[in-house]
Design a protein around this motif. Structure first.
Motif, PDB file in Angstrom:
ATOM      1  N   ARG A 567      21.741  59.791  91.266  1.00  0.00           N
ATOM      2  CA  ARG A 567      21.730  59.164  92.588  1.00  0.00           C
ATOM      3  C   ARG A 567      21.566  60.255  93.638  1.00  0.00           C
ATOM      4  O   ARG A 567      21.995  61.393  93.433  1.00  0.00           O
ATOM      5  N   TYR A 568      20.956  59.893  94.765  1.00  0.00           N
ATOM      6  CA  TYR A 568      20.873  60.820  95.890  1.00  0.00           C
ATOM      7  C   TYR A 568      21.593  60.188  97.080  1.00  0.00           C
ATOM      8  O   TYR A 568      21.429  58.984  97.318  1.00  0.00           O
ATOM      9  N   PRO A 569      22.388  60.954  97.858  1.00  0.00           N
ATOM     10  CA  PRO A 569      22.675  62.380  97.680  1.00  0.00           C
ATOM     11  C   PRO A 569      23.558  62.624  96.461  1.00  0.00           C
ATOM     12  O   PRO A 569      24.246  61.727  95.982  1.00  0.00           O
ATOM     13  N   CYS A 570      23.526  63.881  95.996  1.00  0.00           N
ATOM     14  CA  CYS A 570      24.191  64.224  94.734  1.00  0.00           C
ATOM     15  C   CYS A 570      25.053  65.468  94.970  1.00  0.00           C
ATOM     16  O   CYS A 570      24.672  66.570  94.588  1.00  0.00           O
ATOM     17  N   TYR A 571      26.196  65.267  95.647  1.00  0.00           N
ATOM     18  CA  TYR A 571      27.035  66.411  95.978  1.00  0.00           C
ATOM     19  C   TYR A 571      28.342  66.437  95.184  1.00  0.00           C
ATOM     20  O   TYR A 571      29.140  67.352  95.339  1.00  0.00           O
ATOM     21  N   GLN A 572      28.604  65.407  94.352  1.00  0.00           N
ATOM     22  CA  GLN A 572      29.792  65.456  93.501  1.00  0.00           C
ATOM     23  C   GLN A 572      29.565  66.484  92.394  1.00  0.00           C
ATOM     24  O   GLN A 572      28.535  66.437  91.728  1.00  0.00           O
ATOM     25  N   PRO A 573      30.485  67.400  92.158  1.00  0.00           N
ATOM     26  CA  PRO A 573      30.286  68.389  91.078  1.00  0.00           C
ATOM     27  C   PRO A 573      30.047  67.709  89.733  1.00  0.00           C
ATOM     28  O   PRO A 573      30.718  66.725  89.403  1.00  0.00           O
ATOM     29  N   ARG A 574      29.039  68.224  88.994  1.00  0.00           N
ATOM     30  CA  ARG A 574      28.710  67.721  87.660  1.00  0.00           C
ATOM     31  C   ARG A 574      28.551  66.195  87.675  1.00  0.00           C
ATOM     32  O   ARG A 574      29.216  65.464  86.940  1.00  0.00           O
ATOM     33  N   ALA A 575      27.691  65.747  88.552  1.00  0.00           N
ATOM     34  CA  ALA A 575      27.504  64.300  88.766  1.00  0.00           C
ATOM     35  C   ALA A 575      26.982  63.625  87.496  1.00  0.00           C
ATOM     36  O   ALA A 575      26.307  64.240  86.662  1.00  0.00           O
ATOM     37  N   ASN A 576      27.280  62.342  87.347  1.00  0.00           N
ATOM     38  CA  ASN A 576      26.751  61.556  86.230  1.00  0.00           C
ATOM     39  C   ASN A 576      25.257  61.337  86.416  1.00  0.00           C
ATOM     40  O   ASN A 576      24.770  61.181  87.536  1.00  0.00           O
ATOM     41  N   CYS A 577      24.543  61.286  85.304  1.00  0.00           N
ATOM     42  CA  CYS A 577      23.086  61.116  85.383  1.00  0.00           C
ATOM     43  C   CYS A 577      22.577  60.489  84.103  1.00  0.00           C
ATOM     44  O   CYS A 577      23.299  60.360  83.107  1.00  0.00           O
ATOM     45  N   HIS A 578      21.321  60.075  84.124  1.00  0.00           N
ATOM     46  CA  HIS A 578      20.603  59.691  82.911  1.00  0.00           C
ATOM     47  C   HIS A 578      19.749  60.892  82.496  1.00  0.00           C
ATOM     48  O   HIS A 578      19.112  61.529  83.341  1.00  0.00           O
ATOM     49  N   THR A 579      19.718  61.179  81.210  1.00  0.00           N
ATOM     50  CA  THR A 579      18.966  62.325  80.688  1.00  0.00           C
ATOM     51  C   THR A 579      17.882  61.844  79.736  1.00  0.00           C
ATOM     52  O   THR A 579      18.138  60.969  78.900  1.00  0.00           O
ATOM     53  N   PHE A 580      16.687  62.409  79.874  1.00  0.00           N
ATOM     54  CA  PHE A 580      15.530  61.947  79.103  1.00  0.00           C
ATOM     55  C   PHE A 580      14.859  63.129  78.400  1.00  0.00           C
ATOM     56  O   PHE A 580      14.660  64.189  78.987  1.00  0.00           O
ATOM     57  N   SER A 581      14.520  62.923  77.120  1.00  0.00           N
ATOM     58  CA  SER A 581      13.901  63.965  76.294  1.00  0.00           C
ATOM     59  C   SER A 581      12.417  63.676  76.112  1.00  0.00           C
ATOM     60  O   SER A 581      11.974  62.546  76.230  1.00  0.00           O
ATOM     61  N   GLY A 582      11.702  64.700  75.774  1.00  0.00           N
ATOM     62  CA  GLY A 582      10.259  64.596  75.530  1.00  0.00           C
ATOM     63  C   GLY A 582       9.632  65.979  75.546  1.00  0.00           C
ATOM     64  O   GLY A 582       8.803  66.319  74.716  1.00  0.00           O
ATOM     65  N   HIS A 583      10.074  66.786  76.523  1.00  0.00           N
ATOM     66  CA  HIS A 583       9.647  68.189  76.544  1.00  0.00           C
ATOM     67  C   HIS A 583      10.421  68.947  75.474  1.00  0.00           C
ATOM     68  O   HIS A 583      11.462  68.496  75.004  1.00  0.00           O
ATOM     69  N   SER A 584       9.905  70.131  75.139  1.00  0.00           N
ATOM     70  CA  SER A 584      10.599  70.924  74.131  1.00  0.00           C
ATOM     71  C   SER A 584      11.057  72.268  74.680  1.00  0.00           C
ATOM     72  O   SER A 584      12.139  72.727  74.362  1.00  0.00           O
ATOM     73  N   SER A 585      10.274  72.894  75.511  1.00  0.00           N
ATOM     74  CA  SER A 585      10.718  74.144  76.121  1.00  0.00           C
ATOM     75  C   SER A 585      11.322  73.819  77.481  1.00  0.00           C
ATOM     76  O   SER A 585      11.629  72.672  77.781  1.00  0.00           O
ATOM     77  N   HIS A 586      11.482  74.816  78.305  1.00  0.00           N
ATOM     78  CA  HIS A 586      12.010  74.600  79.645  1.00  0.00           C
ATOM     79  C   HIS A 586      11.077  73.662  80.419  1.00  0.00           C
ATOM     80  O   HIS A 586       9.863  73.792  80.373  1.00  0.00           O
ATOM     81  N   VAL A 587      11.672  72.713  81.117  1.00  0.00           N
ATOM     82  CA  VAL A 587      10.909  71.836  82.009  1.00  0.00           C
ATOM     83  C   VAL A 587      10.793  72.583  83.331  1.00  0.00           C
ATOM     84  O   VAL A 587      11.790  72.968  83.928  1.00  0.00           O
ATOM     85  N   THR A 588       9.568  72.795  83.783  1.00  0.00           N
ATOM     86  CA  THR A 588       9.359  73.704  84.909  1.00  0.00           C
ATOM     87  C   THR A 588       9.297  73.007  86.262  1.00  0.00           C
ATOM     88  O   THR A 588       9.578  73.622  87.286  1.00  0.00           O
ATOM     89  N   ASN A 589       8.927  71.721  86.278  1.00  0.00           N
ATOM     90  CA  ASN A 589       8.755  71.064  87.567  1.00  0.00           C
ATOM     91  C   ASN A 589       8.900  69.563  87.410  1.00  0.00           C
ATOM     92  O   ASN A 589       8.605  69.008  86.342  1.00  0.00           O
ATOM     93  N   VAL A 590       9.342  68.895  88.467  1.00  0.00           N
ATOM     94  CA  VAL A 590       9.383  67.432  88.539  1.00  0.00           C
ATOM     95  C   VAL A 590       8.945  66.999  89.937  1.00  0.00           C
ATOM     96  O   VAL A 590       9.254  67.665  90.917  1.00  0.00           O
ATOM     97  N   GLN A 591       8.199  65.897  90.010  1.00  0.00           N
ATOM     98  CA  GLN A 591       7.747  65.361  91.291  1.00  0.00           C
ATOM     99  C   GLN A 591       7.615  63.846  91.179  1.00  0.00           C
ATOM    100  O   GLN A 591       7.018  63.339  90.231  1.00  0.00           O
ATOM    101  N   PHE A 592       8.164  63.124  92.167  1.00  0.00           N
ATOM    102  CA  PHE A 592       7.897  61.689  92.285  1.00  0.00           C
ATOM    103  C   PHE A 592       6.546  61.489  92.956  1.00  0.00           C
ATOM    104  O   PHE A 592       6.158  62.272  93.835  1.00  0.00           O
ATOM    105  N   VAL A 593       5.826  60.422  92.572  1.00  0.00           N
ATOM    106  CA  VAL A 593       4.633  60.044  93.336  1.00  0.00           C
ATOM    107  C   VAL A 593       5.078  59.445  94.664  1.00  0.00           C
ATOM    108  O   VAL A 593       6.247  59.132  94.861  1.00  0.00           O
ATOM    109  N   HIS A 594       4.130  59.255  95.566  1.00  0.00           N
ATOM    110  CA  HIS A 594       4.473  58.951  96.965  1.00  0.00           C
ATOM    111  C   HIS A 594       5.271  57.670  97.140  1.00  0.00           C
ATOM    112  O   HIS A 594       6.044  57.537  98.082  1.00  0.00           O
ATOM    113  N   ASP A 595       5.111  56.679  96.229  1.00  0.00           N
ATOM    114  CA  ASP A 595       5.821  55.412  96.401  1.00  0.00           C
ATOM    115  C   ASP A 595       7.025  55.268  95.470  1.00  0.00           C
ATOM    116  O   ASP A 595       7.546  54.163  95.285  1.00  0.00           O
ATOM    117  N   ASP A 596       7.473  56.365  94.891  1.00  0.00           N
ATOM    118  CA  ASP A 596       8.673  56.408  94.019  1.00  0.00           C
ATOM    119  C   ASP A 596       8.499  55.705  92.679  1.00  0.00           C
ATOM    120  O   ASP A 596       9.456  55.626  91.903  1.00  0.00           O
TER     121      ASP A 596
END
Length: 616
Positions: A567-596
């Motif tokens: 969720r945003y804003p995300c200022y609670q320490p170690r906030a809860n989240c959903h985690t998704f796999s698919g990459h194998s090495s470090h994920v270098t970047n993330v971007q939403f498209v303009h309409d989310d």
């Protein structure tokens, strides 16, 4: 970091739930051809099956539909299709997690994508490098070779999940293994400096090494296939194809100089003919008497031929060392259906108003992709490796940051260079336009942010000054919504603030506590500090971004192959989240498209681009 003055009830210990929204993998761009082997096949469903990163893709080109098997948690290294053409075996490397990331084999159904069996947790070392189902008995057994020092080969009764026998194969790498289709319990392996013929009987493995006699022994035997009469065919690093008489470990025939350089793949055809492909980019068709009947050469841009596959009919699919997949035949031209980057990938930018995005990598390739059609609009080469990319807010121009300190402005419509500048002599780590399009911040590995004033609607760039104050390389830059201020992060975990118009550092941080930031892509900032997991060091999160329209979601990219949604804003320490796999090495970047509606993520060494649907 200061909380906004409007936040009077901030309680860091109050838990916040994960967002209602989740991500579903919609499309995987790329193919592992550079160092993958035996990893591209056609299924009776009309789908081709291959892998990229930790995802196995089933792609129907005619219907433009991808399905994905995502049971693996790290790089998929090997793939085999059962004789029933439905059951699939796939092997992976050792993962990040010591407990969960052990190399293993997963057996699964290609129609339902359900996992049927998991083999070898704790049995394999480093990676499962090659696997094959038996054929003569209808696929009862599975053979696997790992990457231990002595490259252990094991035979499994996969439906019972029991290992029957194992044996050391070679101190050198093993590149392929396969059961003989016409002889019971015969297995052939090949690799560096060897080809071996194994007999698997009464749970005992016996080996005969291939004998070259008067023929030149190659440095590598790269691939094996079976002729219609039961002979074994092998391709080597000298460009030769050897024919090994059925039931023997001796050469009965050699096609000398079949290719100019390494033979990477041999594919038997249902009519008794066979294909070969190699480093010279040639695809050659041979008849049952080992005579050449047709040949075709790929353009250099696609790379060498890594894998050939063909079922009934004349359609051939070709996997290449530059991570492309092409379809075609000797009568028709070869058409690329999958494009990919070949080297480390960091640069990602989304178009401000359309479902398009840019990727720019160390391989000097820049792609403009259409996120709706899942295809490339165009491909362009830049002079050197690229590390960063961004669109101008008007959507007509984009900037690519290179490894030498140079950055280039292109016009999208013509793909022509509009402007080129050099700041310092180190990598351009990040780029950021002010929301009004009047300024560009250029973050360098030399610890400096260079600020430019922009005129003529994005065509002319003149330097305003330099923001000097960071004691390590600049990692992220974000402008304030009113285009007045900059905040920046650096490699030593600093957060600094600047006046954009004069490049002066603002040392009284509290006076900016109520400033609204345009993208919230700085991984160190009050509104995003909850993305850091317990025990993380400052390098574990590579990127984050906020949903640009609704401002309700925050995505992060981490070093463990995970994309995380908060969720945003995300200022609670170690906030809860959903985690998704698919990459194998470090994920270098993330971007939403303009309409989310979609999220894009890039893998570093796995060179993959994953497109996720965002939905509640």
């Amino acid at each position: 970091m200061y909380a906004p003055t409007t936040m009077t009830d901030f309680n860091p210990s109050k838990p916040v739930a994960s967002p209602v929204e989740k991500l579903k993998l919609e499309w995987a761009y790329g193919y592992r051809g550079r160092d993958g082997r035996n990893n591209l096949y056609l299924l009776p469903t009309g789908e081709m099956i291959y892998f990229i990163a930790a995802v196995i893709v089933l792609y129907n080109v005619d219907e433009q539909i991808q399905r994905h098997y995502t049971g693996h948690n790290d790089d998929v290294k090997s793939l085999s299709v059962h004789p029933d053409k439905i059951t699939i075996a796939s092997g992976q490397v050792a993962g990040h997690d010591k407990k969960e990331g052990k190399p293993h084999i997963r057996i699964w159904n290609s129609l339902s994508l359900q996992t049927l069996h998991v083999l070898g947790l704790g049995h394999f070392d480093r990676a499962v490098s090659c696997i094959a189902f038996s054929k003569f008995d209808g696929g009862q057994y599975l053979c696997a070779v790992d990457e231990a020092n002595e490259h252990i080969m094991s035979v499994w009764h996969w439906q019972k999940e029991t290992k029957l026998i194992e044996s050391k194969t070679s101190a050198d790498p093993v590149l392929a293994c396969d059961f003989h289709p016409g002889d019971k319990n015969i297995i052939v392996t090949c690799g560096k400096g060897h080809i071996s013929f194994w007999n698997f009987e009464n749970n005992i493995l016996t080996k005969k090494q291939g004998i070259y006699e008067k023929h030149e022994k190659p440095k590598f035997v790269n691939c094996i296939a079976f002729a219609s009469n039961g002979d074994v065919m092998s391709g080597d690093s000298n460009g030769n194809i050897q024919i090994w008489g059925r039931g023997t470990n001796k050469i009965s025939h050699v096609i000398l100089n079949a290719h100019d350089g390494t033979v990477f793949t041999i594919c038997s055809l249902p009519d008794g003919n066979f294909l070969s492909g190699g480093k010279d980019r040639n695809i050659i068709k041979w008849d049952a008497n080992y005579k050449k009947t047709a040949s075709s050469k790929l353009d250099e841009v696609y790379g060498s031929i890594r894998m050939l596959s063909c079922e009934k009919g004349s359609q051939i699919i070709v996997g290449t060392t530059k991570n492309n997949i092409l379809m075609g035949s000797f009568d028709l031209q070869w058409s690329p259906v999958v494009y990919g980057h070949v080297e480390e990938l960091w640069g990602l930018a989304v178009h401000p108003t359309q479902h398009q995005f840019l990727t720019a990598g160390e391989d000097k390739n820049v792609f403009l992709w259409d996120a709706h059609k899942h295809s490339i609009v165009w491909q362009k080469c830049v002079p050197e490796g690229a590390h960063s990319a961004i669109f101008h807010p008007n959507g007509n121009f984009f900037v690519i940051g290179l490894n030498s300190g140079r950055w280039i402005v292109f016009e999208i419509a013509s793909q022509q260079i509009i402007s080129s500048h050099t700041d310092g002599n180190e990598q351009i780590e990040c780029l950021s336009f002010s929301p009004d399009g009047a300024y560009l911040g250029v973050g360098s590995r030399d610890n400096i942010i260079y600020v430019y004033n922009i005129t003529e609607e994005g065509r002319k760039y003149s330097r305003v000054g330099r923001c000097i104050g960071h004691s390590s390389f600049v990692t992220h830059i974000d402008w304030s919504v009113d285009s007045q201020y900059l905040q920046s992060n650096s490699g030593d975990y600093e957060i600094l603030y600047w006046n954009g118009a004069n490049c002066k550092q603002i040392s009284s941080v509290s006076q900016l506590r109520d400033v609204e930031w345009a993208t919230n892509n700085c991984t160190l900032a009050f509104n995003v500090c909850g993305i850091w997991p317990e025990g993380a060091d400052g390098t574990d999160i590579n990127a984050c971004c906020r949903a640009p329209r609704a401002h309700n979601l925050l995505a992060s990219a981490d070093d463990f192959g995970k994309v995380n949604l908060f969720r945003y804003p995300c200022y609670q320490p170690r906030a809860n989240c959903h985690t998704f796999s698919g990459h194998s090495s470090h994920v270098t970047n993330v971007q939403f498209v303009h309409d989310d509606s979609k999220l894009l993520s890039t893998g570093g060494k796995d060179t993959s681009i994953l497109q996720w649907n965002v939905s509640a």
